[in-house]
Structure formats: structure tokens, C-alpha cells
Write an enzyme that holds these catalytic residues in place. Structure first.
Site, PDB file in Angstrom:
ATOM      1  N   ASN A  13       0.854  -1.188   0.000  1.00  0.00           N
ATOM      2  CA  ASN A  13       0.000   0.000   0.000  1.00  0.00           C
ATOM      3  C   ASN A  13       0.889   1.237   0.000  1.00  0.00           C
ATOM      4  O   ASN A  13       1.465   1.592   1.027  1.00  0.00           O
ATOM      5  CB  ASN A  13      -0.907  -0.024   1.236  1.00  0.00           C
ATOM      6  CG  ASN A  13      -1.768   1.228   1.347  1.00  0.00           C
ATOM      7  OD1 ASN A  13      -1.954   1.964   0.380  1.00  0.00           O
ATOM      8  ND2 ASN A  13      -2.298   1.479   2.533  1.00  0.00           N
ATOM      9  N   LYS A  15       0.067   4.310  -0.296  1.00  0.00           N
ATOM     10  CA  LYS A  15      -0.564   5.490   0.286  1.00  0.00           C
ATOM     11  C   LYS A  15      -0.347   6.691  -0.653  1.00  0.00           C
ATOM     12  O   LYS A  15      -0.427   6.532  -1.866  1.00  0.00           O
ATOM     13  CB  LYS A  15      -0.052   5.727   1.706  1.00  0.00           C
ATOM     14  CG  LYS A  15      -0.219   4.474   2.576  1.00  0.00           C
ATOM     15  CD  LYS A  15       0.066   4.694   4.024  1.00  0.00           C
ATOM     16  CE  LYS A  15      -0.155   3.390   4.789  1.00  0.00           C
ATOM     17  NZ  LYS A  15       0.030   3.559   6.237  1.00  0.00           N
ATOM     18  N   HIS A 103      -9.515   1.104   5.315  1.00  0.00           N
ATOM     19  CA  HIS A 103      -8.204   1.289   5.957  1.00  0.00           C
ATOM     20  C   HIS A 103      -8.361   2.272   7.111  1.00  0.00           C
ATOM     21  O   HIS A 103      -9.169   3.207   7.049  1.00  0.00           O
ATOM     22  CB  HIS A 103      -7.186   1.810   4.940  1.00  0.00           C
ATOM     23  CG  HIS A 103      -5.779   1.801   5.448  1.00  0.00           C
ATOM     24  ND1 HIS A 103      -5.285   2.772   6.298  1.00  0.00           N
ATOM     25  CD2 HIS A 103      -4.752   0.940   5.234  1.00  0.00           C
ATOM     26  CE1 HIS A 103      -4.028   2.501   6.579  1.00  0.00           C
ATOM     27  NE2 HIS A 103      -3.674   1.395   5.948  1.00  0.00           N
ATOM     28  N   GLU A 105      -6.745   4.739   8.057  1.00  0.00           N
ATOM     29  CA  GLU A 105      -6.573   6.152   7.703  1.00  0.00           C
ATOM     30  C   GLU A 105      -7.826   6.700   7.032  1.00  0.00           C
ATOM     31  O   GLU A 105      -8.166   7.873   7.226  1.00  0.00           O
ATOM     32  CB  GLU A 105      -5.331   6.313   6.809  1.00  0.00           C
ATOM     33  CG  GLU A 105      -4.043   6.123   7.591  1.00  0.00           C
ATOM     34  CD  GLU A 105      -2.865   5.664   6.759  1.00  0.00           C
ATOM     35  OE1 GLU A 105      -1.838   5.329   7.354  1.00  0.00           O
ATOM     36  OE2 GLU A 105      -2.988   5.623   5.505  1.00  0.00           O
ATOM     37  N   GLU A 175      -5.129  -4.722  11.104  1.00  0.00           N
ATOM     38  CA  GLU A 175      -4.101  -3.684  11.213  1.00  0.00           C
ATOM     39  C   GLU A 175      -4.307  -2.919  12.520  1.00  0.00           C
ATOM     40  O   GLU A 175      -5.115  -1.991  12.568  1.00  0.00           O
ATOM     41  CB  GLU A 175      -4.147  -2.744  10.003  1.00  0.00           C
ATOM     42  CG  GLU A 175      -5.537  -2.336   9.540  1.00  0.00           C
ATOM     43  CD  GLU A 175      -5.541  -1.014   8.792  1.00  0.00           C
ATOM     44  OE1 GLU A 175      -4.497  -0.625   8.281  1.00  0.00           O
ATOM     45  OE2 GLU A 175      -6.599  -0.366   8.755  1.00  0.00           O
ATOM     46  N   GLY A 181       2.900   2.637  10.968  1.00  0.00           N
ATOM     47  CA  GLY A 181       3.826   3.738  10.772  1.00  0.00           C
ATOM     48  C   GLY A 181       4.510   4.215  12.033  1.00  0.00           C
ATOM     49  O   GLY A 181       5.187   5.241  12.026  1.00  0.00           O
ATOM     50  N   SER A 221       3.554  -1.867  10.502  1.00  0.00           N
ATOM     51  CA  SER A 221       5.021  -1.858  10.588  1.00  0.00           C
ATOM     52  C   SER A 221       5.628  -3.209  10.204  1.00  0.00           C
ATOM     53  O   SER A 221       6.570  -3.685  10.827  1.00  0.00           O
ATOM     54  CB  SER A 221       5.475  -1.428  11.988  1.00  0.00           C
ATOM     55  OG  SER A 221       5.083  -0.096  12.262  1.00  0.00           O
TER      56      SER A 221
END
Length: 260
Positions: A13, A15, A103, A105, A175, A181, A221
Site C-alpha cells: 500500500n 498510500k 483502511h 486512515e 491492522e 507507521g 510496521s
């Protein structure tokens, strides 16, 4: 990963990274690093920004590359006055195979609700693509022992109105938001525990046969240093890779986890 019937899926991904020139250069290098033997063992999906998808599709087809094209997001409507959005049918026309839905985000930054994610999952399936349904908890929820409640709640919402065959075909990505991150990673045992809970819940909702078929990824991560241990877990069938998928050398080592 103990079930040989579930083919591993490693998804990159990107992003909001890489313009279309950078995307082409990246894929050319990755294609040099990843060989036929690797693709015989694992599926690899690449999820570039929308502006790169056509360029990536052209390169994959022209050079007969084995990478599977993915998208990071889409709307659930087929068309309409929705400025800035992309319909699932547009992606299907570009031979996109996998679409990330829900996701963290998208949920946290853009306010996507469980209801919106469920509609996306249904729309992606209706357009003969495969959703990667993302579920995960925050650090506060984890510390309050709310991981299972949050994750399974998102799972149940995302799979509403689907039949067992549809669920068998899709991918679920666990996730933990606190590990995305941040450099923090759930231990392989922690990740396995949640992924096993997800599989059990799929079994309760759709039957044991469906639960045995559905692929479950871990995301948070993921890097070359921890991928082999994660992939050794019984209920982890792949990885949704963020930052590490932007480095072709690192991502190639992740794809080649079986050689570690």
C-alpha cells in the site's frame, strides 16, 4: 501459515507516495529483484495512488509482469455528483483486482463509517474485484481490553449482507492502528491471537468451510525483519505493507519471506 489451500498475499500500500514516473521505476526494479519462483509461492498486489494506476497497468501488461494491480480506495456508487471520488467500475476497467476497504486512515482521517465500508465491500464484489477489508483497534482500545470487541464489531459490519462464497473470496486485513507507521509491531503471538479470533468469528457467521478459505493479512510496521515470524503463524496468510513497500529492496525481501 499452515493451510496450504490459502495462497499467501503480500500487498504493498503506497498510500500518497510515488508519482507515475517513480511508480514505473519502482516496479521495474522490483521485477528485477523478484523472480518466477517467488510468484509460484505468493501473490503480490501493488496499490498505487489513483494517478499511477494506468501507468502501472500498462507496464504490467506490456512486460508480462506477475504483479496484481490494486487500489487503495473507491466510492460505493457507480456514478454521480461526487467530486473527487472514483467509482469501482472505473477501477475494474483498469484490470484492478484488489481494493482496500476501510483502511484505518480512511476511517480516522476521512470519517468513513462501518456502514460506508460495508457498502464499498459490496460494490467492489459487484464489480468482480476482491475487497481487502481492514479492521483494527487503537492503542487506547487495546489497553482497555477492547481489541476483540472493536475488531469483531468492524468485521461483522463489513461482512453484512454477504453470502459464504463472497466471504470466502475476500481478504481481511488486521491492522492494529497503534502499530501503523509507528515502528511498533504487535508480536507475532498477539497478531496470531487476533487473526484466529477473526477466523473463528467468520466460522460462526458463515461456517467452518468459509472460515478455512478466507485469507487474513496482518498490517502494521511489517518489514523484512519480522515478516517470516508473522507468516509462520497459523492464521496469518499475508501482509498489508505500508512504508516498507516503498523500498523495492525491502519489499522484495518481504515477498521472499520463505527464504529467511
Amino acid at each position: 501459515m499452515s493451510n496450504n489451500s490459502r495462497r499467501p498475499l503480500i500487498s504493498g500500500n503506497w498510500k500518497m507516495h510515488q508519482n507515475h514516473f517513480e511508480a514505473i521505476q519502482f516496479l521495474q526494479k522490483l521485477a528485477y529483484l523478484v523472480g518466477k519462483d517467488d510468484f509460484e509461492q505468493v501473490d503480490v498486489s501493488i496499490h498505487p495512488p489513483f494517478t499511477d494506476i494506468r501507468s502501472v497497468q500498462t507496464l504490467v501488461e506490456a512486460d508480462s509482469l506477475k504483479f496484481l494491480l490494486g487500489a487503495q480506495h473507491c466510492h460505493y456508487e457507480e456514478k454521480g455528483a461526487l467530486t473527487g471520488e472514483v467509482a469501482p467500475v472505473f477501477l475494474a476497467k483498469l484490470t484492478v483486482k484488489y481494493v482496500i476497504c476501510g483502511h484505518s486512515e480512511r476511517r480516522e482521517v476521512f470519517g468513513e463509517t462501518d456502514e460506508m465500508v460495508q457498502k464499498k465491500v459490496a460494490a467492489v464484489l459487484a464489480n468482480k474485484m476482491i475487497p481487502i477489508l481492514c479492521v483494527g483497534e487503537t492503542l487506547a482500545e487495546r489497553e482497555a481490553s477492547g481489541t476483540e470487541e472493536k475488531v469483531l464489531g468492524q468485521l461483522r459490519a463489513g461482512l453484512q449482507k454477504l453470502n459464504p462464497d463472497q466471504v470466502s473470496s475476500l481478504v481481511i486485513a488486521y491492522e492494529p492502528i497503534w502499530a501503523i507507521g509507528t515502528g511498533k509491531t504487535a508480536t507475532s503471538e498477539d497478531a496470531q491471537e487476533v487473526c484466529a479470533s477473526i477466523r473463528r468469528e467468520v466460522g460462526v457467521l458463515f461456517g467452518s468451510e468459509t472460515a478455512a478459505k478466507v485469507r487474513i493479512q496482518y498490517g502494521g510496521s511489517v518489514k523484512a525483519a519480522n515478516i517470516a515470524e508473522l507468516m509462520a503463524q497459523t492464521d496469518i496468510d499475508g501482509a498489508l505493507v505500508g512504508g516498507a513497500s516503498l523500498d523495492p529492496d525491502e519489499f522484495a525481501r518481504i515477498i521472499q519471506y520463505r527464504l529467511h
